[in-house]
Design an enzyme around this catalytic site. Structure first.
Site, short mmCIF file in Angstrom:
data_model
loop_
_atom_site.label_atom_id
_atom_site.label_comp_id
_atom_site.label_asym_id
_atom_site.label_seq_id
_atom_site.Cartn_x
_atom_site.Cartn_y
_atom_site.Cartn_z
N SER A 148 0.86 -1.17 0.00
CA SER A 148 0.00 0.00 0.00
C SER A 148 0.90 1.23 0.00
CB SER A 148 -0.88 -0.01 1.26
OG SER A 148 -1.52 1.24 1.47
N TYR A 161 -2.19 -1.03 10.36
CA TYR A 161 -2.15 -1.22 8.91
C TYR A 161 -0.80 -0.77 8.35
CZ TYR A 161 -3.88 -1.12 4.08
OH TYR A 161 -4.06 -1.33 2.73
#
Length: 301
Positions: A148, A161
């Protein structure tokens, strides 16, 4: 990797979002598909639709955080198709909030899927791909790990995350070097998408019962979920766009794959702050409205 037709693609998180679009694109290129997801109903629907379109597909309900599940997936792929050429370690989940408010269960769940899922995928499938290469002098293989932009930046209230995705970037870079070290005909890439409309904001629905939190979400967790949901839903780059970009990168042998390359300015600012010994750069400097959404949510709490 230049040749796709007739080759075998393994895709985790294949029932929706990026994984489903990887499957659609792979099928359109004439690839044979090995699909995995924890969402049994979504996986069955994807399998039926792809088979109706003429693709050769096998699918299996898999929790990528469990080594034995990934090994069973690899066994199924080899039994049915006798080889693996393209692996997407793509399954992912999300949890947000102030980092000290995340529970141990939050950490176990997110790291289990986002990081251990990739670890298991690399450990299980890389030796299989190297063995396939030993049997076939014309073999081409490629591994794509989904990280990401949160693996290159550190947005606030996304600590669990962020940690998982930074680790995936590090793992992928090391995999790239290690494959080159042994002159393997297998390449590696890391995919770093930004906010793309996918089902990740609904990932909580498939969270294992033993890793659920007894208490309700905190104000910061609610604010983080609101921010991510709005950002994802308003994303202009689609999952299909990302699949197209990713397959182009695989064909061209590119390592870093970006859905929003304009955000690399923020990555450069972060790297510059590190080199200069300055405090971490603001990941939302170019989009201060996102910070305001978080602050407003905290005030409501």
């Amino acid at each position: 990797m230049k040749q796709f037709e007739g080759r075998v693609a393994v895709i985790t998180g294949a029932a929706s979002g990026l994984g489903r679009e990887f499957a659609n694109t792979a099928a359109s290129l004439g690839m044979k598909l090995v699909l995995a997801d924890v969402d049994a109903r979504g996986l069955e629907r994807a399998t039926d639709e792809l088979q109706a379109g003429g693709a050769e597909v096998i699918s299996m309900v898999v929790d990528v955080s469990k080594r034995e599940h990934v090994e069973e997936l690899a066994d199924a792929a080899m039994i049915r198709f006798h080889g693996v050429h393209l692996v997407f370690n793509n399954a992912g989940v999300a949890a947000g909030g102030l980092i000290w408010e995340n529970s141990e269960a939050d950490w176990e769940w997110v790291l289990g899927v986002n990081l251990w899922g990739v670890i298991h995928g690399v450990r299980v499938f890389t030796p299989i791909m190297l063995e396939c290469a030993r049997r076939d002098p014309h073999y081409e293989g490629h591994i794509v790990n989904t990280a990401s932009m949160a693996g290159l930046l550190n947005p606030p209230a996304m600590g669990v995350y962020n940690v998982s995705k930074h680790a995936v970037v590090s793992l992928s870079e090391t995999l790239y070097h290690d494959l080159r070290l042994v002159d393997a005909p297998v390449q590696a890439s890391v995919l770093c998408p930004y906010f793309v409309p996918t089902g990740i904001t609904q990932s909580e629905a498939h969270r294992p019962h033993d890793l659920e939190n007894d208490d309700g979400p905190t104000a910061s967790q609610q604010a983080a979920h609101t921010l991510v949901s709005k950002a994802v839903e308003s994303g202009k780059v689609s999952a299909a766009d990302v699949a197209r970009i990713t397959f182009e990168a695989v064909r061209e042998g590119r390592f870093y794959i970006y859905s929003h390359p304009q955000l690399l300015r923020g990555v450069a600012e972060r790297m510059d702050a590190i080199v200069q010994g300055q405090p971490p750069a603001d990941a939302y400097a170019a989009t201060p409205q996102l910070t305001q959404v978080l602050k407003a949510g905290l005030k409501k709490g």
